[in-house]
Enzyme design. Structure first.
Site, mmCIF file in Angstrom:
data_model
loop_
_atom_site.group_PDB
_atom_site.id
_atom_site.type_symbol
_atom_site.label_atom_id
_atom_site.label_comp_id
_atom_site.label_asym_id
_atom_site.label_seq_id
_atom_site.Cartn_x
_atom_site.Cartn_y
_atom_site.Cartn_z
ATOM 1 N N GLU A 388 -29.279 111.079 -19.988
ATOM 2 C CA GLU A 388 -30.332 111.943 -19.442
ATOM 3 C C GLU A 388 -30.145 112.308 -17.973
ATOM 4 O O GLU A 388 -31.120 112.476 -17.243
ATOM 5 C CB GLU A 388 -31.710 111.303 -19.624
ATOM 6 C CG GLU A 388 -32.165 111.254 -21.069
ATOM 7 C CD GLU A 388 -33.637 110.969 -21.216
ATOM 8 O OE1 GLU A 388 -34.202 110.359 -20.307
ATOM 9 O OE2 GLU A 388 -34.200 111.368 -22.245
ATOM 10 N N GLU A 469 -32.419 111.141 -29.338
ATOM 11 C CA GLU A 469 -33.672 110.385 -29.182
ATOM 12 C C GLU A 469 -34.832 111.304 -29.532
ATOM 13 O O GLU A 469 -34.775 112.519 -29.309
ATOM 14 C CB GLU A 469 -33.881 109.914 -27.727
ATOM 15 C CG GLU A 469 -32.967 108.816 -27.266
ATOM 16 C CD GLU A 469 -33.268 108.375 -25.830
ATOM 17 O OE1 GLU A 469 -34.442 108.394 -25.429
ATOM 18 O OE2 GLU A 469 -32.311 108.029 -25.122
HETATM 19 C C1 GAL Z 1 -35.737 108.447 -22.808
HETATM 20 C C2 GAL Z 1 -34.661 107.471 -22.345
HETATM 21 C C3 GAL Z 1 -34.772 106.129 -23.032
HETATM 22 C C4 GAL Z 1 -36.193 105.676 -23.064
HETATM 23 C C5 GAL Z 1 -36.978 106.715 -23.778
HETATM 24 C C6 GAL Z 1 -38.389 106.306 -24.039
HETATM 25 O O1 GAL Z 1 -35.979 109.412 -21.864
HETATM 26 O O2 GAL Z 1 -33.409 108.017 -22.578
HETATM 27 O O3 GAL Z 1 -33.977 105.191 -22.380
HETATM 28 O O4 GAL Z 1 -36.661 105.493 -21.778
HETATM 29 O O5 GAL Z 1 -36.980 107.878 -23.005
HETATM 30 O O6 GAL Z 1 -38.973 107.218 -24.910
#
Ligand code: GAL
Length: 755
Positions: A388, A469
């Site tokens: 990210e 994600e």
């Molecule tokens: C994303 C990140 C993860 C975690 C997640 C929580 O932005 O890549 O490590 O923090 O959010 O939803």
């Protein structure tokens, strides 16, 4: 030949570092590895407690067998910024906390005792990835992986790489590349014998090549009768390399070594039409995993690390794990190879990109990750961006170029959340958190669980595309949360999976995340936990876990999970419907009290694309009078799942639950005494129908006798109907018994063995 011995006992730990540790053995705490410098509470702790330097010391007694040989300590990892001295001399300095490194002792050892001193600095040093900004996870300090004493000839094999070709043909090919470890720069002449074997050592093919420089390459062609590595039949083979060479003017110095590695034959390709494993389209259904455990952080050995892979594969029925956000334990990866679980592995980092020196270190991490892990067939993509982070042309041109140079057989990805991000990787890998985002955040885009790939990439053409994600912080959910929130949690996971299944241009989706994890104060629910998992921190499923597991075929496992606590008044307005059932059955029947069973089918209107849509009972199937209303009798329910017209599973829901059984479930009852070996023990308060009692208040008292100890406290509250802990062996063999006492569910003794 080499000898490699695990050096996990006889370490002295100091909760600070002083320069005097370099010169002199000092009194401290005797510990075994893997070791966590500061154990934390389960929640509400101060994570700064481990953000400082610590010292480890160990005496290494001289062994005459070491004379004229190369002697080194091989660290699988230590967190972080680790310096090693032997007899006061510096021998290693390794910044990264996730990759292996070596401390060469040759020439600095003396007869008698030798003092090894290791300084690990748990500070979040902004010069080292992932540090420099905030990160949503903890980097627990300590020598948290294994350390090995390696003794070999002056010329040995540094590493080997197995490159497969023509994997799908009846006659396959393999090229085994080898690199020598030759720290004294001797001119060598010799041979490498390369054997392709079954895992039991049975030799199938072999060849021999000359070794003259620092590298060699041995082709094995026309390999018939070999099986593919696939998800259902993850066949592994072994390559053994035997080095025989000599050096010196009269070739008077002889060097011998042997090194082996496991590998598999498979092809893995992300395309604009999706992901193909062995030429067959496979929709990726995965979860992100951290490598942490309650109380002891990262310091868990083989069994517990491997167990997470089994949970992902056999309980959650996922086909891929992403090692967010760093190279994880080799034990986890080995297990993924053994059971057929794909892996997306990535370099350490979280949003922040540091200066050029920081970036150089990150590029080195790419090399270390790939050189450590290139023979794992489970790994199908290298993540070569800082998770990210913003685009950075020069930095990511370097990481991609290095990954491709080191391993042309795998594609690269790099996880971003950005739209229109510069695509330097082979696959556009993106965290898509748009589901149920605010309209403002979505800038006028119609509500959708996932955006269209072209809308995200900003490109006018398709590219290989994977969602890495979703959900997570957009809808944190605790296992003890009310039923309605849990239903919404389930839906959001299903919505995204359904969307990914429905779009052939999306290779798949990897949810955030497998289980709740400890984190910094800047994240999570204020308790130092991100409750983002589909399981809690003990790996106990929330209802959303069954959104994943119910996608497997009933031939693998029948899943029938009503998303309910089954009570008249748990949901708002005392509404019992809709009742969601996560299942892979053809249809489900619900019977309440004396009424005729009501039948419902998977809801294809809601979820047309999922392999197995949930069954949703509502007014379409059930007359509200059947269930009654506030003030009326509440009754038992029976949920029955059918496959091919046969009733295959039944869940009975008590209308009058009372605590009946304390279920004691140990993942293993035989543990190893010769290493820190830990197994998980789960305790569940069950009613007369064997359902968890979500709101039961009780405590569990544990007492252990025999060579083991509880990791964490011995007094545990039952939360959401259960609790659990890991039990770790202390070094001796013998019987172990764990006495488990509760107030309402009596007492039990669990028997285990340390062998
Ligand atoms: C994303 C990140 C993860 C975690 C997640 C929580 O932005 O890549 O490590 O923090 O959010 O939803």
């Amino acid at each position: 030949m080499r000898s490699v011995t695990k050096l996990h006992t006889e370490w002295i730990f100091h909760d600070h570092f002083s320069p005097s540790h370099i010169q002199q053995l000092q009194a401290g705490t005797s510990v075994r590895l893997p070791h966590n410098a500061v154990d934390l509470e389960l929640n509400y702790f101060d994570e700064r407690s481990y953000q400082k330097p610590f010292a480890y010391q160990r005496v290494l007694r001289w062994d005459s067998a070491w004379a004229d040989r190369e002697v080194s300590l091989e660290f699988d990892a230590a967190m972080a910024n680790t310096e090693v001295w032997v007899n006061g001399q510096p021998v290693a300095h390794h910044l990264d906390g996730y990759t292996p490194f070596s401390a060469r002792l040759t020439g600095l050892l003396q007869e008698g005792d030798n003092l090894i001193t290791v300084k690990v600095d748990g500070s979040e040093n902004p010069n080292i990835p992932p540090f420099g900004g905030q990160i949503d996870y903890l980097t627990y300090a300590g020598i948290y992986r294994d350390v090995w004493l390696k003794v070999c000839d002056p010329v040995s094999i540094a590493r080997i790489k197995v490159e497969t070709a023509d994997e799908l043909a009846s006659h396959k090919r393999v090229t085994v590349r080898g690199w020598l470890h030759n720290p004294t720069g001797q001119a060598v002449d010799g041979t490498a014998r390369v054997r392709l074997c079954k895992l039991d050592g049975h030799v199938l093919y072999q060849t021999e090549v000359a070794v003259q420089g620092e590298q060699f390459s041995a082709p094995l062609n026309q390999l018939a009768g070999l099986e593919l590595w696939d998800l259902d039949s993850p066949t592994l083979y072994q390559v053994q390399v035997e080095l025989h060479c000599s050096s010196g003017e009269q070739q008077q110095y002889k060097h011998h070594d042997q090194l082996s590695t496991r590998f598999g034959f498979r092809t893995a390709r992300f395309t604009t039409e999706g992901f193909f494993l062995n030429g067959k389209l496979l929709k990726i259904r995965g979860l992100n995993r951290h490598q942490s455990f309650p109380y002891v952080g990262y310091a868990m050995g083989q069994r517990a690390q491997a167990r997470d892979a089994d949970i992902l594969k056999h309980e959650l029925h996922c086909n891929l794990a992403r090692t967010s956000h760093y190279p994880q334990s080799s034990y986890f990866l080995d297990r993924c190879d053994e059971i057929g679980l794909l892996v997306f592995e990535e370099i350490p980092g979280w949003q922040h990109i540091g200066n050029l020196a920081w970036q150089d270190e990150s590029v080195r991490n790419v090399r270390r990750m790939i050189e450590r892990d290139w023979n794992h067939p489970s790994i199908v993509i290298w993540g070569v961006r800082i998770n990210e982070s913003q685009d950075n042309h020069d930095f990511y041109t370097r990481t991609n170029a290095l990954a491709r140079e080191l391993d042309s057989t795998r594609q690269t990805g790099g996880v971003r959340y950005l739209e229109n991000s510069e695509l330097l990787e082979d696959v556009y890998t993106v965290n898509d958190f748009c589901h149920a985002a605010t309209p403002e955040w979505m800038r006028g885009i119609a509500p959708t669980p996932l955006r269209e790939p072209r809308q995200v990439t900003g490109l006018a053409h398709d590219v290989p595309y994977l969602v890495t994600e979703f959900n997570g912080h957009m809808f944190p959910t605790k296992r003890i949360d009310p039923e309605e929130r849990q239903i919404e949690h389930v839906k959001r996971h299903l919505d995204v999976l359904n969307k990914a299944y429905g779009n052939p241009g999306i290779a798949g989706a990897i949810g955030w995340c497998m289980y709740d994890y400890n984190t910094h104060k800047d994240f999570g629910a204020g308790d130092r936990i991100c409750h983002h998992g589909v399981m809690d921190i003990l790996r106990e499923p929330k209802f959303a876990a069954f959104a994943y597991s119910s996608q497997c075929e009933p031939s693998e496992q029948v899943v029938l999970q009503p998303v309910t606590y089954w009570a008249r008044g748990e949901k708002d307005r005392c509404e019992v419907l809709p009742l969601w059932v996560l299942t892979n059955c053809d249809y489900v029947e619900l019977k309440v009290g004396d009424f005729e069973p009501k039948r419902a089918y998977p809801d294809r209107d809601l979820y047309p694309h999922l392999p197995h849509a949930p069954v949703v009972f509502d007014g379409r199937h059930i007359n509200m009078n059947d269930l009654g209303a506030w003030g009326m009798l509440w009754r038992d329910g029976v949920v029955t799942g059918y496959v091919n017209g046969q009733a295959v599973q039944q869940v009975r829901l008590s209308g009058s639950p009372v605590p009946t059984t304390l279920q004691v479930q140990a993942d293993d009852v035989q543990l190893r005494a010769d290493e820190k070996d830990a197994t998980r023990i789960v305790l569940r308060a069950l009613d007369q129908e064997h359902r968890l009692m979500p709101f039961l208040d009780d405590v569990v008292h544990l007492s252990v006798s025999g060579p083991a100890k509880v990791l964490g406290p011995e007094l545990l509250p039952i939360k959401g109907g259960m609790t659990g802990f890991w039990l770790e062996t202390t070094g001796e063999t013998g019987p172990i018994s764990v006495r488990i006492r509760t107030r309402r569910l009596g007492e039990q003794v669990l028997h285990l063995q340390a062998l």
